[in-house]
Design a protein around this motif. Structure first.
Motif, short mmCIF file in Angstrom:
data_model
loop_
_atom_site.label_atom_id
_atom_site.label_comp_id
_atom_site.label_asym_id
_atom_site.label_seq_id
_atom_site.Cartn_x
_atom_site.Cartn_y
_atom_site.Cartn_z
N ASN A 125 -7.43 0.01 -9.47
CA ASN A 125 -6.46 -0.18 -10.40
C ASN A 125 -6.95 -1.97 -10.93
O ASN A 125 -7.90 -1.36 -11.64
CB ASN A 125 -4.71 -1.20 -9.67
CG ASN A 125 -4.56 -0.82 -10.85
OD1 ASN A 125 -3.91 -1.82 -11.89
ND2 ASN A 125 -3.31 -0.28 -10.60
N GLU A 146 -6.66 -1.67 -4.86
CA GLU A 146 -7.55 -0.27 -4.55
C GLU A 146 -7.37 0.52 -6.03
O GLU A 146 -6.23 0.47 -6.46
CB GLU A 146 -7.20 0.83 -3.52
CG GLU A 146 -8.76 1.81 -3.94
CD GLU A 146 -8.22 2.01 -1.70
OE1 GLU A 146 -8.23 3.78 -1.48
OE2 GLU A 146 -8.50 1.36 -1.51
N ALA A 203 -0.95 0.71 -4.43
CA ALA A 203 -2.40 0.53 -3.85
C ALA A 203 -3.04 0.46 -2.45
O ALA A 203 -2.59 -0.97 -2.44
CB ALA A 203 -2.87 1.12 -4.74
N SER A 251 0.85 -1.19 0.07
CA SER A 251 -0.06 -0.06 -0.09
C SER A 251 0.88 1.28 0.42
O SER A 251 0.26 2.32 0.04
CB SER A 251 -0.88 0.06 1.11
OG SER A 251 -0.09 0.36 2.67
#
Length: 217
Positions: A73, A71, A56, A52
Protein backbone atom coordinates in the motif's frame (compact mmCIF):
# COMPACT_ATOMS: atom_id res chain seq x y z
CA UNK A 1 -31.85 -2.85 7.22
CA UNK A 2 -29.12 -5.17 5.95
CA UNK A 3 -25.70 -5.36 7.58
CA UNK A 4 -24.09 -3.78 4.50
CA UNK A 5 -26.45 -0.80 4.39
CA UNK A 6 -26.08 -0.40 8.14
CA UNK A 7 -22.32 -0.11 7.73
CA UNK A 8 -22.67 2.35 4.83
CA UNK A 9 -25.13 4.52 6.75
CA UNK A 10 -22.97 4.43 9.89
CA UNK A 11 -20.37 6.72 8.30
CA UNK A 12 -20.39 10.45 7.58
CA UNK A 13 -18.39 11.33 4.44
CA UNK A 14 -17.21 14.67 3.13
CA UNK A 15 -14.60 16.24 0.88
CA UNK A 16 -13.35 19.73 1.68
CA UNK A 17 -10.40 22.09 1.82
CA UNK A 18 -7.81 21.25 4.48
CA UNK A 19 -4.22 22.46 4.93
CA UNK A 20 -1.27 20.06 4.72
CA UNK A 21 2.35 20.59 5.76
CA UNK A 22 3.23 22.04 2.35
CA UNK A 23 0.33 24.51 2.33
CA UNK A 24 -3.15 24.51 0.82
CA UNK A 25 -4.77 21.12 0.43
CA UNK A 26 -7.94 19.10 0.05
CA UNK A 27 -9.11 16.12 2.05
CA UNK A 28 -11.65 13.37 2.37
CA UNK A 29 -13.06 12.69 5.81
CA UNK A 30 -14.87 9.67 7.22
CA UNK A 31 -16.46 9.73 10.68
CA UNK A 32 -18.18 6.80 12.35
CA UNK A 33 -18.58 5.12 15.73
CA UNK A 34 -17.32 1.76 16.95
CA UNK A 35 -18.86 -0.26 19.77
CA UNK A 36 -15.49 -0.62 21.47
CA UNK A 37 -13.58 1.27 24.15
CA UNK A 38 -11.26 4.02 22.95
CA UNK A 39 -8.14 2.20 24.27
CA UNK A 40 -9.08 -0.92 22.31
CA UNK A 41 -9.56 1.05 19.09
CA UNK A 42 -6.29 2.91 19.68
CA UNK A 43 -4.37 -0.33 20.20
CA UNK A 44 -5.93 -1.84 17.08
CA UNK A 45 -4.64 1.15 15.09
CA UNK A 46 -1.13 1.32 16.57
CA UNK A 47 0.06 -2.23 17.37
CA UNK A 48 1.64 -3.85 14.28
CA UNK A 49 0.42 -7.34 15.15
CA UNK A 50 -3.18 -6.08 15.32
CA UNK A 51 -2.96 -3.76 12.30
CA UNK A 52 -1.95 -6.72 10.13
CA UNK A 53 -5.24 -8.47 10.93
CA UNK A 54 -7.53 -5.80 9.45
CA UNK A 55 -5.35 -3.60 7.20
CA UNK A 56 -2.09 -5.21 6.04
CA UNK A 57 1.28 -6.23 7.47
CA UNK A 58 3.19 -3.16 8.63
CA UNK A 59 6.81 -2.74 9.68
CA UNK A 60 9.11 0.08 10.72
CA UNK A 61 9.82 2.50 13.56
CA UNK A 62 6.53 3.59 15.11
CA UNK A 63 7.87 6.45 17.21
CA UNK A 64 7.32 10.09 16.23
CA UNK A 65 9.70 10.78 13.34
CA UNK A 66 10.05 7.08 12.53
CA UNK A 67 9.43 5.58 9.09
CA UNK A 68 7.03 2.71 8.39
CA UNK A 69 5.72 0.70 5.45
CA UNK A 70 2.30 -0.87 4.89
CA UNK A 71 2.75 -3.93 2.70
CA UNK A 72 1.28 -3.49 -0.76
CA UNK A 73 0.00 0.00 0.00
CA UNK A 74 1.97 3.00 1.25
CA UNK A 75 4.90 4.13 3.34
CA UNK A 76 5.36 7.15 5.55
CA UNK A 77 6.60 8.82 8.70
CA UNK A 78 4.92 9.28 12.07
CA UNK A 79 4.20 12.99 12.57
CA UNK A 80 2.16 12.95 15.80
CA UNK A 81 1.17 10.22 18.25
CA UNK A 82 -0.89 11.29 21.27
CA UNK A 83 -2.36 8.22 22.97
CA UNK A 84 -5.26 7.50 22.79
CA UNK A 85 -6.62 10.45 20.81
CA UNK A 86 -4.52 11.41 17.81
CA UNK A 87 -2.32 9.69 15.24
CA UNK A 88 -0.98 11.59 12.22
CA UNK A 89 1.33 10.17 9.55
CA UNK A 90 2.49 10.89 6.06
CA UNK A 91 0.96 8.44 3.58
CA UNK A 92 3.18 8.22 0.56
CA UNK A 93 2.58 6.26 -2.65
CA UNK A 94 5.91 7.33 -4.14
CA UNK A 95 8.35 10.24 -4.20
CA UNK A 96 5.87 12.66 -5.76
CA UNK A 97 2.64 11.49 -4.12
CA UNK A 98 3.09 12.44 -0.47
CA UNK A 99 -0.18 12.78 1.43
CA UNK A 100 -1.17 12.89 5.11
CA UNK A 101 -3.53 10.70 7.13
CA UNK A 102 -4.86 11.81 10.48
CA UNK A 103 -6.91 9.64 12.85
CA UNK A 104 -8.75 11.22 15.79
CA UNK A 105 -10.55 9.21 18.47
CA UNK A 106 -13.00 10.37 21.11
CA UNK A 107 -15.32 8.60 23.50
CA UNK A 108 -19.07 8.60 23.01
CA UNK A 109 -21.89 8.60 25.56
CA UNK A 110 -22.35 4.81 25.34
CA UNK A 111 -18.76 3.87 26.11
CA UNK A 112 -17.86 3.41 22.46
CA UNK A 113 -15.48 5.36 20.25
CA UNK A 114 -16.01 8.03 17.60
CA UNK A 115 -13.40 7.41 14.88
CA UNK A 116 -12.50 10.15 12.42
CA UNK A 117 -10.08 9.61 9.54
CA UNK A 118 -8.90 12.42 7.29
CA UNK A 119 -6.76 11.81 4.19
CA UNK A 120 -5.34 15.09 2.90
CA UNK A 121 -3.32 15.93 -0.21
CA UNK A 122 -1.77 19.12 -1.53
CA UNK A 123 -3.93 21.21 -3.86
CA UNK A 124 -1.42 20.59 -6.66
CA UNK A 125 -1.60 16.81 -6.27
CA UNK A 126 -5.40 16.84 -6.16
CA UNK A 127 -5.53 18.94 -9.33
CA UNK A 128 -3.19 16.51 -11.10
CA UNK A 129 -5.21 13.47 -10.01
CA UNK A 130 -8.44 15.06 -11.17
CA UNK A 131 -6.77 15.88 -14.50
CA UNK A 132 -5.52 12.31 -15.04
CA UNK A 133 -8.25 10.23 -13.35
CA UNK A 134 -11.25 12.52 -13.19
CA UNK A 135 -13.51 12.53 -10.14
CA UNK A 136 -13.55 8.73 -10.26
CA UNK A 137 -10.21 8.89 -8.44
CA UNK A 138 -11.81 10.60 -5.44
CA UNK A 139 -14.66 8.08 -5.45
CA UNK A 140 -12.25 5.11 -5.52
CA UNK A 141 -10.03 6.58 -2.81
CA UNK A 142 -12.98 7.14 -0.50
CA UNK A 143 -14.31 3.64 -1.14
CA UNK A 144 -10.88 2.23 -0.34
CA UNK A 145 -10.90 3.90 3.06
CA UNK A 146 -14.48 2.72 3.63
CA UNK A 147 -13.24 -0.85 3.19
CA UNK A 148 -10.43 -0.22 5.66
CA UNK A 149 -12.88 1.02 8.28
CA UNK A 150 -15.20 -1.92 7.62
CA UNK A 151 -12.25 -4.25 8.21
CA UNK A 152 -11.54 -2.51 11.52
CA UNK A 153 -15.18 -2.96 12.61
CA UNK A 154 -15.10 -6.67 11.78
CA UNK A 155 -11.79 -7.07 13.60
CA UNK A 156 -13.00 -5.27 16.74
CA UNK A 157 -16.11 -7.45 16.97
CA UNK A 158 -14.99 -10.84 15.72
CA UNK A 159 -11.18 -10.73 15.51
CA UNK A 160 -11.39 -11.78 11.87
CA UNK A 161 -8.37 -11.99 9.63
CA UNK A 162 -8.82 -9.71 6.60
CA UNK A 163 -8.29 -12.69 4.28
CA UNK A 164 -11.47 -14.24 5.69
CA UNK A 165 -13.72 -11.44 4.50
CA UNK A 166 -11.92 -9.52 1.76
CA UNK A 167 -13.47 -11.31 -1.24
CA UNK A 168 -16.91 -12.13 0.15
CA UNK A 169 -20.15 -11.14 -1.64
CA UNK A 170 -20.95 -8.82 1.27
CA UNK A 171 -17.73 -6.87 0.74
CA UNK A 172 -18.47 -6.57 -2.98
CA UNK A 173 -21.95 -5.23 -2.18
CA UNK A 174 -20.46 -2.84 0.37
CA UNK A 175 -18.02 -1.50 -2.24
CA UNK A 176 -20.80 -0.80 -4.72
CA UNK A 177 -22.79 1.19 -2.15
CA UNK A 178 -19.61 2.97 -1.04
CA UNK A 179 -18.93 4.23 -4.57
CA UNK A 180 -22.39 5.75 -4.65
CA UNK A 181 -22.00 7.34 -1.21
CA UNK A 182 -18.68 8.91 -2.20
CA UNK A 183 -20.25 10.04 -5.45
CA UNK A 184 -22.72 12.07 -3.40
CA UNK A 185 -19.89 13.55 -1.30
CA UNK A 186 -17.83 14.35 -4.41
CA UNK A 187 -20.74 16.00 -6.17
CA UNK A 188 -21.35 18.26 -3.19
CA UNK A 189 -17.66 19.19 -2.97
CA UNK A 190 -16.97 19.78 -6.66
CA UNK A 191 -20.28 21.25 -7.78
CA UNK A 192 -20.84 18.55 -10.41
CA UNK A 193 -24.29 17.90 -11.80
CA UNK A 194 -26.17 14.84 -10.61
CA UNK A 195 -26.18 13.37 -14.13
CA UNK A 196 -22.42 13.80 -14.61
CA UNK A 197 -21.61 12.26 -11.24
CA UNK A 198 -23.99 9.38 -11.89
CA UNK A 199 -22.00 8.59 -15.03
CA UNK A 200 -18.74 8.60 -13.05
CA UNK A 201 -20.13 6.38 -10.32
CA UNK A 202 -21.84 3.88 -12.59
CA UNK A 203 -18.64 3.45 -14.59
CA UNK A 204 -16.82 2.62 -11.36
CA UNK A 205 -19.63 0.29 -10.28
CA UNK A 206 -19.43 -1.66 -13.55
CA UNK A 207 -15.68 -2.06 -13.02
CA UNK A 208 -16.21 -3.49 -9.52
CA UNK A 209 -18.97 -5.80 -10.74
CA UNK A 210 -16.52 -7.27 -13.30
CA UNK A 211 -13.60 -7.51 -10.89
CA UNK A 212 -13.10 -10.80 -9.00
CA UNK A 213 -11.49 -8.85 -6.17
CA UNK A 214 -14.32 -6.35 -5.72
CA UNK A 215 -12.19 -3.18 -5.73
CA UNK A 216 -10.88 -1.34 -2.69
CA UNK A 217 -7.52 -0.01 -1.60
Amino acid sequence: MSYVLGQINAAHREINSYPVSSGEGRSLLIRRSYDAAIEDVWDACTHPSRISRWLAPVRGDFRVGGAFEVEGNASGRVLRCERPRLLKVTWDYGPVTATEVEVRLSGDSRGGTVFELRHASSAELVAELVRTEGLAGAVRNGAGWDLVLLGLDLFLHDDLDRAAWRDTPQVREFTLHSYRAWGDASRAAWGVSADDMATVVESAVRHVARSPEGGGR
